[in-house]
Design an enzyme around this catalytic site. Structure first.
Site, short mmCIF file in Angstrom:
data_model
loop_
_atom_site.label_atom_id
_atom_site.label_comp_id
_atom_site.label_asym_id
_atom_site.label_seq_id
_atom_site.Cartn_x
_atom_site.Cartn_y
_atom_site.Cartn_z
N ASP A 1 -43.52 4.29 -66.70
CA ASP A 1 -44.20 3.22 -65.96
C ASP A 1 -43.58 1.86 -66.24
O ASP A 1 -44.16 0.83 -65.95
CB ASP A 1 -45.69 3.20 -66.36
CG ASP A 1 -45.89 3.08 -67.85
OD1 ASP A 1 -44.89 2.92 -68.59
OD2 ASP A 1 -47.05 3.12 -68.31
N ASP B 1 -42.57 -0.39 -82.86
CA ASP B 1 -43.99 -0.07 -82.73
C ASP B 1 -44.40 1.07 -83.66
O ASP B 1 -43.55 1.74 -84.26
CB ASP B 1 -44.34 0.27 -81.27
CG ASP B 1 -43.30 1.19 -80.61
OD1 ASP B 1 -42.47 1.77 -81.33
OD2 ASP B 1 -43.31 1.30 -79.38
N HIS C 1 -42.78 0.61 -69.26
CA HIS C 1 -43.14 -0.08 -70.51
C HIS C 1 -41.97 -0.17 -71.48
O HIS C 1 -41.11 0.71 -71.54
CB HIS C 1 -44.39 0.52 -71.17
CG HIS C 1 -44.24 1.87 -71.80
ND1 HIS C 1 -44.83 3.00 -71.30
CD2 HIS C 1 -43.61 2.26 -72.92
CE1 HIS C 1 -44.56 4.03 -72.08
NE2 HIS C 1 -43.81 3.60 -73.08
N GLU D 1 -47.59 -1.92 -72.32
CA GLU D 1 -47.95 -1.22 -71.09
C GLU D 1 -47.96 -2.19 -69.91
O GLU D 1 -48.05 -3.42 -70.11
CB GLU D 1 -49.35 -0.61 -71.26
CG GLU D 1 -49.46 0.44 -72.36
CD GLU D 1 -48.85 1.79 -71.97
OE1 GLU D 1 -47.97 1.85 -71.10
OE2 GLU D 1 -49.28 2.79 -72.57
C1 GLP Z 1 -42.67 5.43 -76.18
C2 GLP Z 1 -42.04 4.36 -77.05
C3 GLP Z 1 -40.98 3.56 -76.30
C4 GLP Z 1 -40.05 4.51 -75.58
C5 GLP Z 1 -40.81 5.31 -74.55
C6 GLP Z 1 -39.95 6.31 -73.80
O1 GLP Z 1 -43.82 5.05 -75.53
N1 GLP Z 1 -43.01 3.49 -77.62
O2 GLP Z 1 -40.27 2.75 -77.21
O3 GLP Z 1 -39.01 3.79 -74.94
O4 GLP Z 1 -41.84 6.04 -75.21
O5 GLP Z 1 -39.77 7.46 -74.58
P1 GLP Z 1 -38.66 8.56 -74.33
O6 GLP Z 1 -37.39 7.96 -74.79
O7 GLP Z 1 -39.07 9.72 -75.17
O8 GLP Z 1 -38.67 8.83 -72.87
#
Ligand code: GLP
Length: 261
Positions: A136, A67, A138, A143
């Protein structure tokens, strides 16, 4: 789903890196799906170490990231492009043009998303998709409520994700509202998925993903339908799993040929 619970984040990340290294040693032209966020950083550091100290080469590897924020210049330090270059790409011997991210600056977003899907297909599909999970549930930026069959497209971030990601931007106001993300259908086409989750604040999302009903309300739960999904956890992230002891027993009694390490 193969749920593996390691003593801590460092051990789980090392195992994740070993799984990726094994794939690269078996298939020097593998296609890797990569993720951003804080979670994969120790794994990326381990891959860099393996590259430097063990000669693990990425020269014929292709990568596709999940993304990107819409409207952020790639040179912006908060863009996923910058993050990936700083944390991984610039430390490896990847060929020029071998690393792909959705183009958050594209003028025609639907066409650019379709081109991203086509590029993944043209590369032969993703062999291994690395994933984290949001609080949440995702995956990437899919989302809650995202179609389980969704493809790469524009998404609007939820207030919860804006808040969580504001730590990188300094304030919630600076977090872009729109993103381009691989869809859940895109992710599910990867031959193998490896998801990492650490810390007790991920325990609920992990429980819903692994043991909850498959539902768009927890996008990660779609992985219950994936033939080869490995979920790498520390004890805290596994803290709310009702079958935690069973997962530990399964791993402890695996025949040697089934082990990843
Ligand atoms: C973002 C990314 C996800 C990731 C998530 C959790 O929203 N787009 O790919 O898994 O955050 O992030 P973190 O690993 O910093 O908790």
């Amino acid at each position: 789903m193969e749920v593996i619970i390691k003593s801590d984040k460092a051990e789980a990340s090392k195992l994740g890196a070993k799984i990726i290294a094994r794939l690269i040693r078996e298939n020097a032209k593998a296609v890797l799906g990569l993720a951003t966020g804080s979670t994969p950083l120790p794994l990326y550091r381990e891959l860099v170490r393996m590259h430097r100290e063990e000669g693990l080469s990425f020269k014929d590897i292709t990568t596709f990231n999940l993304d990107e924020y819409v409207g952020l210049d790639p040179a912006n330090p908060c863009s996923f492009y910058s993050e990936m270059h700083k944390n991984l790409f610039c430390h490896l011997d990847l060929a020029k043009g071998a690393s792909h991210l959705p183009d958050g600056m594209a003028k025609d977003i639907p066409t650019s998303c379709a081109a991203y899907e086509a590029a993944i297909k043209a590369a032969g599909g993703v062999d291994l998709q690395l994933l984290g999970i949001g609080h949440d549930g995702h995956l990437a930026f899919n989302e809650p409520g995202s179609s389980l069959a969704s493809r790469t497209r524009l998404k609007t971030l939820s207030q919860k994700t804006i808040k969580a990601n504001s730590r990188f931007f300094g304030s919630e106001a600076k977090v872009p509202r729109h993103v381009m993300t691989m869809g859940l259908g895109t992710i599910m086409e990867a031959k193998q998925c490896v998801l990492l989750a650490f810390g007790k604040d991920k325990a609920e999302a992990v429980r819903d993903m692994v043991e909850g009903p498959v539902s768009a309300s927890c996008p990660g739960s779609v992985l219950q339908f994936h033939e080869q999904a490995i979920i790498l956890l520390d004890h805290e992230a596994a803290g709310k799993l009702t079958r935690k002891q069973y997962y530990l027993d399964v791993y402890a009694s695996k025949p040697a040929w089934q082990l990843w390490e």
